[in-house]
Design a protein around this motif. Structure first.
Motif, mmCIF file in Angstrom:
data_model
loop_
_atom_site.group_PDB
_atom_site.id
_atom_site.type_symbol
_atom_site.label_atom_id
_atom_site.label_comp_id
_atom_site.label_asym_id
_atom_site.label_seq_id
_atom_site.Cartn_x
_atom_site.Cartn_y
_atom_site.Cartn_z
ATOM 1 N N GLY A 200 52.184 45.943 21.438
ATOM 2 C CA GLY A 200 50.946 45.498 20.810
ATOM 3 C C GLY A 200 50.208 44.411 21.537
ATOM 4 N N GLU A 201 50.772 43.870 22.619
ATOM 5 C CA GLU A 201 50.143 42.746 23.310
ATOM 6 C C GLU A 201 48.855 43.182 24.005
ATOM 7 N N ALA A 202 47.846 42.311 23.945
ATOM 8 C CA ALA A 202 46.548 42.607 24.541
ATOM 9 C C ALA A 202 45.764 41.306 24.661
ATOM 10 N N GLY A 203 44.596 41.397 25.261
ATOM 11 C CA GLY A 203 43.689 40.262 25.314
ATOM 12 C C GLY A 203 42.638 40.369 24.229
ATOM 13 N N PHE A 204 41.842 39.310 24.082
ATOM 14 C CA PHE A 204 40.741 39.321 23.122
ATOM 15 C C PHE A 204 39.432 39.091 23.867
ATOM 16 N N ALA A 205 38.516 40.042 23.759
ATOM 17 C CA ALA A 205 37.233 39.976 24.457
ATOM 18 C C ALA A 205 36.196 39.300 23.575
ATOM 19 N N ALA A 206 36.476 38.074 23.148
ATOM 20 C CA ALA A 206 35.618 37.399 22.188
ATOM 21 C C ALA A 206 34.658 36.406 22.827
ATOM 22 N N SER A 207 35.033 35.868 24.017
ATOM 23 C CA SER A 207 34.249 34.750 24.538
ATOM 24 C C SER A 207 34.132 34.711 26.052
ATOM 25 N N GLY A 208 34.841 35.559 26.764
ATOM 26 C CA GLY A 208 34.868 35.457 28.216
ATOM 27 C C GLY A 208 35.676 34.286 28.719
ATOM 28 N N THR A 209 36.448 33.618 27.819
ATOM 29 C CA THR A 209 37.252 32.481 28.254
ATOM 30 C C THR A 209 38.751 32.750 28.140
ATOM 31 N N ALA A 210 39.156 33.993 28.026
ATOM 32 C CA ALA A 210 40.578 34.321 27.937
ATOM 33 C C ALA A 210 41.269 34.270 29.284
ATOM 34 N N VAL A 211 40.515 34.051 30.357
ATOM 35 C CA VAL A 211 41.075 33.921 31.702
ATOM 36 C C VAL A 211 40.385 32.742 32.374
ATOM 37 N N ALA A 212 41.183 31.929 33.090
ATOM 38 C CA ALA A 212 40.651 30.742 33.758
ATOM 39 C C ALA A 212 41.270 30.610 35.138
ATOM 40 N N THR A 213 40.540 29.984 36.050
ATOM 41 C CA THR A 213 41.020 29.772 37.412
ATOM 42 C C THR A 213 40.978 28.292 37.771
ATOM 43 N N GLN A 214 41.787 27.933 38.765
ATOM 44 C CA GLN A 214 41.745 26.634 39.416
ATOM 45 C C GLN A 214 41.903 26.873 40.913
ATOM 46 N N PRO A 215 41.545 25.888 41.748
ATOM 47 C CA PRO A 215 41.630 26.090 43.199
ATOM 48 C C PRO A 215 43.026 26.481 43.668
ATOM 49 N N ASN A 216 43.052 27.021 44.887
ATOM 50 C CA ASN A 216 44.294 27.395 45.570
ATOM 51 C C ASN A 216 45.011 28.565 44.907
ATOM 52 N N GLY A 217 44.233 29.475 44.324
ATOM 53 C CA GLY A 217 44.792 30.726 43.843
ATOM 54 C C GLY A 217 45.406 30.704 42.470
ATOM 55 N N LEU A 218 45.237 29.620 41.719
ATOM 56 C CA LEU A 218 45.805 29.537 40.377
ATOM 57 C C LEU A 218 44.906 30.226 39.359
ATOM 58 N N ALA A 219 45.520 30.940 38.416
ATOM 59 C CA ALA A 219 44.778 31.541 37.311
ATOM 60 C C ALA A 219 45.727 31.774 36.150
ATOM 61 N N TRP A 220 45.145 31.843 34.947
ATOM 62 C CA TRP A 220 45.911 32.040 33.723
ATOM 63 C C TRP A 220 45.171 33.013 32.814
ATOM 64 N N ILE A 221 45.926 33.840 32.099
ATOM 65 C CA ILE A 221 45.383 34.793 31.130
ATOM 66 C C ILE A 221 46.112 34.587 29.808
ATOM 67 N N GLY A 222 45.360 34.379 28.733
ATOM 68 C CA GLY A 222 45.950 34.223 27.414
ATOM 69 C C GLY A 222 45.930 35.532 26.646
ATOM 70 N N THR A 223 47.000 35.795 25.882
ATOM 71 C CA THR A 223 47.103 37.067 25.166
ATOM 72 C C THR A 223 47.484 36.855 23.703
ATOM 73 N N GLY A 224 47.426 37.922 22.962
ATOM 74 C CA GLY A 224 47.869 37.964 21.569
ATOM 75 C C GLY A 224 48.239 39.393 21.245
ATOM 76 N N GLY A 225 48.212 39.704 19.955
ATOM 77 C CA GLY A 225 48.458 41.077 19.540
ATOM 78 C C GLY A 225 49.913 41.440 19.356
ATOM 79 N N GLY A 226 50.828 40.761 20.047
ATOM 80 C CA GLY A 226 52.255 41.066 19.955
ATOM 81 C C GLY A 226 52.969 40.140 18.994
ATOM 82 N N ARG A 227 54.265 40.031 19.166
ATOM 83 C CA ARG A 227 55.050 39.184 18.257
ATOM 84 C C ARG A 227 54.847 37.709 18.539
#
Length: 377
Positions: A200-227
């Motif tokens: 059931g895990e997935a992302g939420f397309a509510a705001s365009g802020t579910a993924v973020a980056t920082q310099p030097n190749g860093l990035a993060w993705i937040g999810t929900g939908g699962g346990r």
């Protein structure tokens, strides 16, 4: 019936030939109306810090990118976009030809001329990325994914050349694509390089802020939908990924909706349950180690699910702003405590500087930040 796909088939589906789309003459009245609407709407007592601006559009906006104090872009439902180049005194709204079935859930912009839009079909199985270099007069399709089940939630850029976009799981893996040439070509990250999703895990397309980056190749993705809500992390521009569990409550309608980092180590994720839009519950996560571990630190003000979140560049102490359907608030301590801004709902928020911030939501609503944070408020 399901059709098995090889890795080459998958890549062919997302690296599509470029096509140019021009706003047709039948769109001209809408553009003229938008451009002729001048001035700023007076703030209401309940919305004293966000000053609403006429956009000439009734679209719901979920993508937003503030470039500087003059330039901002928004993306929304049915192929709609809007742009200002004068601080919001005027907005020009339009529809990307051929994208009427797509919801532009995210936007990234370099300046008044160059921007990208990520559109996804809410029926699934179709997503595209468009680019303009002439202020939205024409749009070139750079990317298309027609894989069954594909549903893209957001994208994020490190610079003008490197970016990632992500979709809900397809065939047992989150679908992540990346570019190193400004979007001219995109490659699919191998599922072997991404930890498998929970049921059931997935992302939420509510705001365009579910993924973020920082310099030097860093990035993060937040999810929900699962346990449990989780955060995926990369340190090599999306080539490989790891994942961390968080203590935020999750479920089919709940989890992380927005994520923001102020440097390589310190970040915040916000969310909740979109079926409980005003319920008071802990919905703010914080990390001090670059997303490897997370702690639940607070409850937003106002209460209720938070869709979008952003750090305001150039603030000391760092200012965090979060928005959702019940209103907006800000925090000076990385989400532990909050100050109410307004009870007017917004989907998304973006700041380029303390004096260059906008929020956007339903019915064409876009507002510019005209307040101050902290003790000077």
């Amino acid at each position: 019936m399901a059709i098995s796909r090889t890795a080459d088939d998958a890549l062919a589906a997302v690296v599509a030939p470029m096509r140019v789309h021009t706003i047709g003459l039948d769109r001209a009245p809408a553009l003229m109306i938008s451009a002729l609407v001048l001035g700023l709407a007076a703030p209401s007592p309940a919305d004293a810090q966000w000053v609403q601006q006429p956009t000439g559009s009734n679209a719901e906006f979920r993508g937003l990118a503030a470039v500087d104090s003059l330039v901002a872009w928004a993306g929304g439902r049915n192929g709609a976009f809007a742009r200002t180049a004068d601080g919001g005194a005027t907005w020009v709204a339009g529809i990307v030809s051929g994208a009427e079935s797509l919801f532009f859930v995210d936007v990234h912009a370099l300046d008044a001329d160059t921007a990208w839009l990520l559109g996804t079909s809410f029926d699934g199985g179709l997503a595209r990325i468009y680019r303009t270099t002439d202020g939205g007069a024409t749009w070139r399709e750079q990317f298309e994914d027609t894989t069954a089940g594909a549903f893209y939630d957001g994208f994020a850029f490190w610079d003008a050349q490197r970016a990632i976009a992500f979709s809900d799981p397809v065939n047992g893996s989150f679908r992540i694509v990346r570019t190193e040439d400004g979007g001219r070509t995109w490659s699919v990250v191998s599922p072997e390089k991404i930890p498998p999703p929970l049921d059931g895990e997935a992302g939420f397309a509510a705001s365009g802020t579910a993924v973020a980056t920082q310099p030097n190749g860093l990035a993060w993705i937040g999810t929900g939908g699962g346990r449990v809500a989780r955060v995926y992390r990369t340190s090599d521009y999306g080539a490989t990924w790891e994942v961390a569990e968080t203590p935020l409550a999750a479920g089919p309608t709940a989890g992380i909706f927005g994520i923001a980092f102020r440097d390589s180590l310190n970040g915040v994720a916000v969310g909740g349950d979109y079926q409980q839009r005003t319920a008071a519950m802990p919905n703010v996560l914080r990390t001090r180690d670059g997303g490897r571990t997370w702690e639940l630190v607070g409850t937003s003000a106002p209460a209720g699910v938070r869709y979008g979140v952003v750090y305001v560049p150039g603030t000391d102490p760092p200012v965090l702003v979060a928005v959702g359907p019940s209103g907006s608030g800000y925090s000076l301590d990385d989400g532990a405590t909050w100050t109410l801004i307004s009870d007017v709902g917004y989907n998304t928020v973006s700041f380029a500087a303390p004096n260059a911030g906008w929020a956007a939501g339903t019915e064409g609503r876009i507002a510019r930040w005209r307040g101050v944070f902290g003790a000077d408020r």
